[in-house]
Each structure stands twice: as structure tokens, then as C-alpha cells.
Design a protein around this motif. Structure first.
Motif, short mmCIF file in Angstrom:
data_model
loop_
_atom_site.label_atom_id
_atom_site.label_comp_id
_atom_site.label_asym_id
_atom_site.label_seq_id
_atom_site.Cartn_x
_atom_site.Cartn_y
_atom_site.Cartn_z
N GLU B 50 51.07 69.49 30.40
CA GLU B 50 51.29 68.07 30.12
C GLU B 50 50.02 67.44 29.56
OE1 GLU B 50 53.87 66.63 33.37
OE2 GLU B 50 53.38 64.63 32.61
N ILE B 85 45.80 56.38 39.84
CA ILE B 85 47.14 56.10 40.34
C ILE B 85 47.70 54.90 39.58
CG2 ILE B 85 48.47 55.38 42.37
CD1 ILE B 85 46.39 56.88 44.10
N ASP B 86 48.90 55.07 39.04
CA ASP B 86 49.54 54.00 38.27
C ASP B 86 49.65 52.72 39.08
OD1 ASP B 86 50.06 55.34 35.86
OD2 ASP B 86 51.85 56.29 36.70
N CYS B 87 49.35 51.63 38.46
CA CYS B 87 49.56 50.29 39.05
C CYS B 87 48.65 50.01 40.26
CB CYS B 87 51.00 50.07 39.48
SG CYS B 87 52.20 50.57 38.24
N ALA B 88 47.63 50.81 40.46
CA ALA B 88 46.70 50.58 41.58
C ALA B 88 45.29 50.48 41.00
CB ALA B 88 46.79 51.71 42.59
N ASP B 89 44.52 49.51 41.46
CA ASP B 89 43.19 49.24 40.90
C ASP B 89 42.13 50.18 41.46
OD1 ASP B 89 44.29 47.20 39.51
OD2 ASP B 89 43.35 45.57 40.67
N ARG B 91 42.17 53.25 42.22
CA ARG B 91 42.61 54.29 43.17
C ARG B 91 42.89 55.57 42.40
NH1 ARG B 91 40.49 50.55 46.18
NH2 ARG B 91 41.95 49.25 47.36
N ARG B 127 38.32 54.56 45.31
CA ARG B 127 38.99 55.21 46.44
C ARG B 127 39.75 56.44 45.97
NH1 ARG B 127 42.46 51.70 50.73
NH2 ARG B 127 40.38 50.82 51.09
N TYR B 129 42.61 59.41 47.12
CA TYR B 129 43.66 59.83 48.04
C TYR B 129 43.94 61.32 47.87
CZ TYR B 129 44.78 54.99 49.17
OH TYR B 129 44.72 53.70 49.63
N GLU B 153 44.81 58.77 57.13
CA GLU B 153 45.18 57.37 57.38
C GLU B 153 46.56 57.24 58.02
OE1 GLU B 153 44.78 54.56 54.15
OE2 GLU B 153 46.06 53.13 55.19
N PHE B 168 48.41 61.64 54.68
CA PHE B 168 47.66 60.97 53.62
C PHE B 168 46.19 60.86 54.02
CE2 PHE B 168 51.99 59.55 53.17
CZ PHE B 168 52.20 59.51 51.80
#
Lengths: 175, 175
Positions: B50, B85-89, B91, B127, B129, B153, B168
Motif C-alpha cells: 500500500e 492516526i486519522d483525525c487525532a492531533d 497521535r 503520543r 499508541y 492504559e 492498549f
């Protein structure tokens, strides 16, 4: 006009086949909700493109709710995007569900979700996951999931940004 | 031979550019760990494909640890796959990290992870994950994350299958 909105489900057809025109339709619906950023709308549309390019192997399944009424301004009134979770047995993720704002509140989202769950059951799926934000703006979304049998199992604190958690909803389909 | 394994990092180079040959290399490494199913190895390799098809727009970033020693049987000794990560600031998600079994226990995984974190910081990430299974077999994986400053977490019960939770892990990079 009034009688029209009182029978909203009667002229609706569900379609799982994905068409080239769905790229624009999905972007349009997601933008029309006023709920998502242009970036998020592009992301939603890109999943349709991935599906068109790779077929079901993409992992993205779709269900479109279409108006069967001739002359309807918007043929696709709502849609859901879901798929099996990699490396998990019978677990499915609901990636997107959205209904055009002028057709909201009439049960179309509930019908879409119920039909997705039935299709997941048919495929041997036993559990659905849906994730959303803890922000105030997403209260209707959380209410929608809760009304439809989804339980908030846990959350990741400040996932999207400080003060904006990710909440994980789950529904057992075997019940 | 012994002196060779005592200086494992000296002949290692990191490479973030993705090559066509990495499709096979990643599949080979992931399979060689003996940790993942053939399906999972195919999935890991499909992320390389991809990335090659779509470039950084794919959302998949890679870091490869290569042997700089001539005549080395396996040039790529380990790798990590991560991305925003999509839509996360700010992250980032660590999708994969794997090291060839004969090069494990020598700090290569730790070096790879530290370099990924540094690259994420440079991109403004705050951050990381990482997700893994609660199964006994993944105890070394969880130990690896914990030794490297990751904190468990929360978890989703029976996520992968009954008795197999998803855990997680999170690490604040700003600290």
C-alpha cells in the motif's frame, strides 16, 4: 410534502454493491451532516475508492440507502461502512454511518444499522465495535449507539486531543 | 562469531525509504518470528504494498534496520511500521515492530523503537499508541513495551476472541 416525510422508509432501497458514483455521494453525505471536517469527508470517500480498487479484499463493506422516488434530488440518503477486524474472530468494526440531515430523525440510521448487523450475522460475525468521540458535539452519536444496544466498554483518555477521549462501543450480535 | 554478536548495533543502518524488495523482506521477518500466522504476515506485507502504491499518503511510515556487513544472509534484520492516526492531533500508531529471531535480545528492537519515536517527535507527534494481545504468548511483547516506557492504559475484553483481550499501550513523547 408532509405525507412524504411520514413514510420515509417506504421509498428506500438498500444496496451493498459499490458504484463509482458513491465516492462523490459519500463525501457529499459526510460533508452535509455538518459534523465532520473536510479532511474526514475526504477520508470517508477514500474508503470507497479503496473498495472500488481492491474489491471486498479491501476489508471495507458498504450499505447504501437509496431513494426509490423518481426525481429525488439526492439518490443516496445515507450509508454505512463496516468490515471484519483483522486478526479477530467474528469481530466487525462500524467505520462510518451517516444520513443526509434532511432525512435524519426518521429511523433511517436505525434501519441501516440493523441491516448491517444482520449482514454481519449472516457472515458469521458475533460482535460489532464502534468508536466515537467524548466531545459534547457527539452526544447524538453516542445516544444513537446506546439506543441501538451498544454499550460503552472503555475509553482512551485524550485520544483525539487533550480533553477529547475515544469511546469504544460494543454490541454482542449473538444475543 | 561471538565478537560479532557482541557488537550488534555497529553494523546496522536505518533506512526509511521503502523498496519493492521490502514486501518480501517484511513477510519473511514477520513469518520468521514464529509469532504470527501466515495471514498476519501477508497483512504486514500488504501495508508495504500500500505504501509503495500510494506513497506517504497511505499513512504508513516504515523504518528498516539493515545489516551493513557484506555477505549477510538477510539484509533487513528488523523493521517498524507506524503512522499518524486519522483525525487525532499528534497521535501515532505503532502498527508493527519485528526483529529477525537470530538478532533478537541484542537491543535492535529498542533502537528501532527509539528511532521511530524520535522521527515521530520531529513530525510534531506527541503520543504513541501500540496495541497487543493479552495472551500468554505475547508476554515478551508486553514486556518490551513496558521496558520502553509504554503504559497499558485500557483493554477491550475478548476482542480477538473469547479470553483474548486487546491491550492498549500509550507513551507520551513530550515527556
Amino acid at each position: 410534502m408532509k405525507s412524504d416525510t411520514c413514510q420515509p422508509i417506504l421509498d428506500i432501497r438498500f444496496r451493498s454493491q459499490v458504484l463509482q458514483s458513491d465516492v462523490a455521494a459519500v463525501r457529499d453525505i459526510v460533508e452535509a451532516t455538518g459534523f465532520f471536517t473536510p479532511d474526514e469527508a475526504r477520508m470517508a470517500a477514500s474508503l470507497v475508492r479503496e473498495r472500488l480498487a481492491q474489491g471486498p479484499e479491501s476489508g471495507y463493506l458498504f450499505l447504501f440507502a437509496e431513494s426509490g422516488r423518481p426525481g429525488s434530488a439526492h439518490k443516496v440518503l445515507g450509508y454505512a461502512c463496516y468490515g471484519p477486524i483483522d486478526c479477530a474472530d467474528g469481530r466487525y468494526d462500524l467505520y462510518w454511518i451517516a444520513v443526509r440531515p434532511e432525512r435524519q430523525g426518521l429511523g433511517l440510521g436505525r434501519e441501516l444499522l440493523a441491516s448491517v448487523e444482520e449482514r454481519v450475522r449472516t457472515r458469521g460475525g458475533t460482535r460489532m465495535y464502534a468508536e466515537t468521540s467524548s466531545q459534547q458535539a457527539y452526544e447524538p452519536t453516542r445516544g444513537f449507539y446506546e439506543k441501538n444496544g451498544y454499550v460503552a466498554e472503555t475509553r482512551l483518555k485524550d485520544f483525539y486531543r487533550p480533553g477529547d477521549d475515544k469511546i469504544f462501543y460494543v454490541k454482542d450480535l449473538a444475543r
